[in-house]
Design a protein around this motif. Structure first.
Motif, PDB file in Angstrom:
ATOM      1  N   LEU A 161       0.834  -1.202   0.000  1.00 25.30           N
ATOM      2  CA  LEU A 161       0.000   0.000   0.000  1.00 25.30           C
ATOM      3  C   LEU A 161       0.870   1.254   0.000  1.00 25.30           C
ATOM      4  CD1 LEU A 161      -2.908  -0.792   2.515  1.00 25.30           C
ATOM      5  CD2 LEU A 161      -3.038  -0.648   0.018  1.00 25.30           C
ATOM      6  N   VAL A 162       1.921   1.227   0.805  1.00 27.63           N
ATOM      7  CA  VAL A 162       2.851   2.366   0.850  1.00 27.63           C
ATOM      8  C   VAL A 162       3.516   2.543  -0.512  1.00 27.63           C
ATOM      9  CG1 VAL A 162       4.890   3.343   1.967  1.00 27.63           C
ATOM     10  CG2 VAL A 162       3.254   2.002   3.316  1.00 27.63           C
ATOM     11  N   MET A 163       4.005   1.430  -1.077  1.00 29.40           N
ATOM     12  CA  MET A 163       4.664   1.486  -2.384  1.00 29.40           C
ATOM     13  C   MET A 163       3.708   1.999  -3.456  1.00 29.40           C
ATOM     14  SD  MET A 163       7.861   0.324  -2.228  1.00 29.40           S
ATOM     15  CE  MET A 163       8.244  -0.362  -3.828  1.00 29.40           C
ATOM     16  N   GLY A 164       2.500   1.450  -3.466  1.00 29.81           N
ATOM     17  CA  GLY A 164       1.539   1.831  -4.489  1.00 29.81           C
ATOM     18  C   GLY A 164       1.120   3.285  -4.392  1.00 29.81           C
ATOM     19  N   ALA A 165       0.931   3.777  -3.165  1.00 28.99           N
ATOM     20  CA  ALA A 165       0.562   5.187  -2.983  1.00 28.99           C
ATOM     21  C   ALA A 165       1.662   6.100  -3.517  1.00 28.99           C
ATOM     22  CB  ALA A 165       0.288   5.475  -1.514  1.00 28.99           C
ATOM     23  N   MET A 166       2.920   5.715  -3.285  1.00 31.07           N
ATOM     24  CA  MET A 166       4.029   6.515  -3.809  1.00 31.07           C
ATOM     25  C   MET A 166       4.081   6.431  -5.335  1.00 31.07           C
ATOM     26  SD  MET A 166       5.519   8.289  -1.564  1.00 31.07           S
ATOM     27  CE  MET A 166       6.969   8.762  -2.522  1.00 31.07           C
ATOM     28  N   MET A 167       3.885   5.246  -5.884  1.00 29.83           N
ATOM     29  CA  MET A 167       3.863   5.099  -7.341  1.00 29.83           C
ATOM     30  C   MET A 167       2.767   5.955  -7.950  1.00 29.83           C
ATOM     31  SD  MET A 167       4.475   0.972  -7.543  1.00 29.83           S
ATOM     32  CE  MET A 167       3.565   0.849  -9.069  1.00 29.83           C
ATOM     33  N   GLY A 168       1.657   6.088  -7.222  1.00 29.74           N
ATOM     34  CA  GLY A 168       0.546   6.901  -7.693  1.00 29.74           C
ATOM     35  C   GLY A 168       0.703   8.386  -7.412  1.00 29.74           C
ATOM     36  N   GLY A 169       1.847   8.771  -6.846  1.00 33.52           N
ATOM     37  CA  GLY A 169       2.130  10.185  -6.599  1.00 33.52           C
ATOM     38  C   GLY A 169       1.427  10.770  -5.400  1.00 33.52           C
ATOM     39  N   ASN A 170       1.152   9.948  -4.373  1.00 30.20           N
ATOM     40  CA  ASN A 170       0.436  10.423  -3.191  1.00 30.20           C
ATOM     41  C   ASN A 170       1.232  10.106  -1.921  1.00 30.20           C
ATOM     42  OD1 ASN A 170      -1.417  11.131  -1.207  1.00 30.20           O
ATOM     43  ND2 ASN A 170      -3.168  10.373  -2.380  1.00 30.20           N
ATOM     44  N   PRO A 171       2.288  10.857  -1.634  1.00 28.29           N
ATOM     45  CA  PRO A 171       3.107  10.571  -0.453  1.00 28.29           C
ATOM     46  C   PRO A 171       2.357  10.744   0.863  1.00 28.29           C
ATOM     47  CG  PRO A 171       3.761  12.655  -1.466  1.00 28.29           C
ATOM     48  CD  PRO A 171       2.826  11.980  -2.424  1.00 28.29           C
ATOM     49  N   THR A 172       1.379  11.647   0.897  1.00 23.99           N
ATOM     50  CA  THR A 172       0.595  11.832   2.126  1.00 23.99           C
ATOM     51  C   THR A 172      -0.153  10.552   2.482  1.00 23.99           C
ATOM     52  OG1 THR A 172       0.313  14.191   1.663  1.00 23.99           O
ATOM     53  CG2 THR A 172      -1.211  13.186   3.237  1.00 23.99           C
ATOM     54  N   LEU A 173      -0.787   9.955   1.488  1.00 22.60           N
ATOM     55  CA  LEU A 173      -1.496   8.697   1.710  1.00 22.60           C
ATOM     56  C   LEU A 173      -0.518   7.584   2.082  1.00 22.60           C
ATOM     57  CD1 LEU A 173      -4.214   7.233   1.649  1.00 22.60           C
ATOM     58  CD2 LEU A 173      -3.825   6.796  -0.801  1.00 22.60           C
ATOM     59  N   ALA A 174       0.645   7.574   1.439  1.00 23.07           N
ATOM     60  CA  ALA A 174       1.657   6.555   1.735  1.00 23.07           C
ATOM     61  C   ALA A 174       2.070   6.618   3.202  1.00 23.07           C
ATOM     62  CB  ALA A 174       2.869   6.743   0.826  1.00 23.07           C
ATOM     63  N   ARG A 175       2.242   7.821   3.708  1.00 27.33           N
ATOM     64  CA  ARG A 175       2.658   7.962   5.115  1.00 27.33           C
ATOM     65  C   ARG A 175       1.538   7.579   6.076  1.00 27.33           C
ATOM     66  NH1 ARG A 175       7.562   9.484   5.856  1.00 27.33           N
ATOM     67  NH2 ARG A 175       8.698  10.574   4.212  1.00 27.33           N
ATOM     68  N   GLN A 176       0.320   7.693   5.641  1.00 26.44           N
ATOM     69  CA  GLN A 176      -0.794   7.258   6.484  1.00 26.44           C
ATOM     70  C   GLN A 176      -0.772   5.744   6.679  1.00 26.44           C
ATOM     71  OE1 GLN A 176      -4.485   8.688   4.832  1.00 26.44           O
ATOM     72  NE2 GLN A 176      -3.907  10.845   5.018  1.00 26.44           N
ATOM     73  N   TYR A 177      -0.347   5.011   5.643  1.00 27.53           N
ATOM     74  CA  TYR A 177      -0.317   3.550   5.717  1.00 27.53           C
ATOM     75  C   TYR A 177       0.975   3.015   6.334  1.00 27.53           C
ATOM     76  CZ  TYR A 177      -4.515   3.153   2.846  1.00 27.53           C
ATOM     77  OH  TYR A 177      -5.805   3.222   2.382  1.00 27.53           O
ATOM     78  N   LEU A 178       2.006   3.836   6.394  1.00 25.66           N
ATOM     79  CA  LEU A 178       3.309   3.361   6.858  1.00 25.66           C
ATOM     80  C   LEU A 178       3.293   2.775   8.274  1.00 25.66           C
ATOM     81  CD1 LEU A 178       6.330   2.974   6.382  1.00 25.66           C
ATOM     82  CD2 LEU A 178       6.666   5.357   7.095  1.00 25.66           C
ATOM     83  N   PRO A 179       2.690   3.441   9.274  1.00 28.94           N
ATOM     84  CA  PRO A 179       2.710   2.872  10.631  1.00 28.94           C
ATOM     85  C   PRO A 179       2.093   1.476  10.714  1.00 28.94           C
ATOM     86  CG  PRO A 179       2.040   5.172  10.707  1.00 28.94           C
ATOM     87  CD  PRO A 179       2.040   4.775   9.263  1.00 28.94           C
ATOM     88  N   THR A 180       1.001   1.258   9.973  1.00 25.85           N
ATOM     89  CA  THR A 180       0.376  -0.069   9.975  1.00 25.85           C
ATOM     90  C   THR A 180       1.323  -1.102   9.370  1.00 25.85           C
ATOM     91  OG1 THR A 180      -1.827   0.894   9.782  1.00 25.85           O
ATOM     92  CG2 THR A 180      -1.595  -1.427   9.194  1.00 25.85           C
ATOM     93  N   ALA A 181       1.983  -0.730   8.276  1.00 22.47           N
ATOM     94  CA  ALA A 181       2.944  -1.639   7.652  1.00 22.47           C
ATOM     95  C   ALA A 181       4.062  -1.986   8.625  1.00 22.47           C
ATOM     96  CB  ALA A 181       3.514  -1.005   6.383  1.00 22.47           C
ATOM     97  N   GLN A 182       4.567  -0.990   9.332  1.00 21.99           N
ATOM     98  CA  GLN A 182       5.648  -1.239  10.290  1.00 21.99           C
ATOM     99  C   GLN A 182       5.194  -2.167  11.409  1.00 21.99           C
ATOM    100  OE1 GLN A 182       6.319   2.982  10.924  1.00 21.99           O
ATOM    101  NE2 GLN A 182       8.377   2.834  10.037  1.00 21.99           N
ATOM    102  N   ARG A 183       3.977  -1.958  11.912  1.00 21.68           N
ATOM    103  CA  ARG A 183       3.462  -2.826  12.984  1.00 21.68           C
ATOM    104  C   ARG A 183       3.280  -4.263  12.491  1.00 21.68           C
ATOM    105  NH1 ARG A 183       0.201   1.692  14.141  1.00 21.68           N
ATOM    106  NH2 ARG A 183      -1.554   0.761  13.014  1.00 21.68           N
ATOM    107  N   GLN A 184       2.752  -4.408  11.287  1.00 18.18           N
ATOM    108  CA  GLN A 184       2.516  -5.743  10.750  1.00 18.18           C
ATOM    109  C   GLN A 184       3.830  -6.506  10.566  1.00 18.18           C
ATOM    110  OE1 GLN A 184      -0.265  -7.417  10.162  1.00 18.18           O
ATOM    111  NE2 GLN A 184      -1.686  -5.785  10.708  1.00 18.18           N
ATOM    112  N   VAL A 185       4.864  -5.817  10.166  1.00 15.94           N
ATOM    113  CA  VAL A 185       6.171  -6.471  10.002  1.00 15.94           C
ATOM    114  C   VAL A 185       6.772  -6.823  11.356  1.00 15.94           C
ATOM    115  CG1 VAL A 185       8.551  -6.162   9.179  1.00 15.94           C
ATOM    116  CG2 VAL A 185       6.624  -5.385   7.770  1.00 15.94           C
ATOM    117  N   ASP A 186       6.623  -5.931  12.317  1.00 11.47           N
ATOM    118  CA  ASP A 186       7.232  -6.142  13.641  1.00 11.47           C
ATOM    119  C   ASP A 186       6.657  -7.349  14.375  1.00 11.47           C
ATOM    120  OD1 ASP A 186       8.951  -4.043  13.331  1.00 11.47           O
ATOM    121  OD2 ASP A 186       7.737  -2.601  14.460  1.00 11.47           O
ATOM    122  N   ILE A 187       5.381  -7.695  14.123  1.00  7.58           N
ATOM    123  CA  ILE A 187       4.781  -8.794  14.869  1.00  7.58           C
ATOM    124  C   ILE A 187       5.139 -10.158  14.297  1.00  7.58           C
ATOM    125  CG2 ILE A 187       2.819  -7.369  15.593  1.00  7.58           C
ATOM    126  CD1 ILE A 187       1.100  -8.809  13.533  1.00  7.58           C
TER     127      ILE A 187
END
Length: 332
Positions: free
Chosen positions: A197-223
């Protein structure tokens, strides 16, 4: 002769690697004949394999090599070397993915139409969509996404869910991307999907949206439990952070990866992104990490890819040394 040396041969023959990241490696004329000879040796060995489950992946590797070298028609004919329809599909998928790396997206779509397995066909369409998005061809990417959806005969997305999430959010379909994430069936796929989701949002030119999804991605990886599975997710997280421009954070994630193979892969992702100084640092870190890879075939492929990264950074001496190591490992 080790069969995955075909992958090394395809990289040497085509003079390119990771086309999505824009890396290219000019192959000296002196290496073209040895690379072709290496591929022929691999083909001779593959003909001696009696176990269909071993022969299938070998011929898929060889087909990709042949397609990367430009002989797409010959690569497709290699489906005649296997009887199982599933392996025929894998061979054609390998050919199509090689065409994508060579920026022949029309050819890849044509190859995909001949694939008999739904998942393999859909995977090719999704990879074409990613390449089209990166090229700024969003309307065509939507068409490729629709083709992928049509190829799937059920609502079960399986391992394709993360890539579907990436493409959907990149073309502006946020609800569809979220639906793809919800369709994931395990912790690893959920972690990968949130990174995508983070990658796709950046590919789509929406860094604000990408940063919104980043914390969830980090939590999912950490667990995720420590190990190679977590390493796969950490690779995608590092790539997502680098796509956002957070190079120090991406390096920190890569450094924490326990196994050498995934740590090398993470640094290769970083070698495609960011300023040139960061890319040079990343390929050198990948080089150091690859020293810990014990399997010679895997190491051969990795040396070649790091060589492509070094060449893209203008470090021709390092590129030559890495290609030499690649050939030695493949022939060991």
């Amino acid at each position: 002769m080790r069969l995955k040396a075909a992958t090394v041969a395809c990289l040497l023959l085509s003079g390119s690697a990771h086309a999505q990241g824009g890396l290219s490696l000019a192959l000296p004329a002196s290496l073209q004949a040895p690379a072709a000879a290496l591929l022929e040796q691999v083909q001779q060995t593959a003909r001696l394999i009696e176990d269909p489950d071993a022969a299938g992946p070998a011929w898929a590797e060889i087909a990709q090599a042949q397609a990367m070298a430009g002989d797409v028609a010959g690569a497709k004919r290699l489906t005649g070397q296997v009887k199982d329809d599933a392996w025929k599909a894998e061979i054609l998928k390998a050919v199509a993915l090689a065409q994508i790396r060579r920026a022949d997206l029309t050819g890849a779509m044509a190859t995909a139409t001949g694939i008999g397995e739904d998942d393999a066909k859909a995977e090719v369409f999704l990879e074409v969509a990613v390449a089209q998005i990166r090229a700024g061809e969003v309307p065509r990417a939507r068409q490729s996404l629709a083709a992928a959806k049509s190829a799937l005969t059920s609502e079960y997305l399986g391992g394709l869910a993360p890539k579907i999430a990436c493409v959907r959010i990149a073309v502006g379909d946020v609800p569809g991307a979220q639906k793809a994430v919800a369709a994931t069936s395990g912790e690893i796929d959920r972690a990968l999907a949130n990174c995508e989701l983070v990658m796709g949002a950046m590919m789509g030119g929406n860094p604000t949206l990408a940063r919104q999804y980043l914390p969830t991605a980090q939590r999912q990886v950490d667990i995720l439990a420590e190990g190679a599975v977590r390493g796969r997710a950490q690779v995608r997280l590092a790539a997502a952070l680098a796509e956002l421009g957070d190079i120090p954070e991406a390096q920190a994630v890569a450094e924490k990866i326990a196994d050498a193979r995934n740590r090398t892969e993470a640094y290769l992702e970083l070698a495609e992104r960011g300023p040139m100084t960061a890319r040079r640092d990343a390929y050198r870190r990948a080089w150091a990490a690859a020293e810990g890879i014990l399997q010679s075939v895997t190491r051969a492929v990795v040396w070649c890819r790091i060589g492509a990264a070094a060449s893209a950074c203008g470090e021709k001496a390092d590129a030559g040394e890495l290609l030499r190591r690649s050939r030695e490992a493949a022939e060991a």
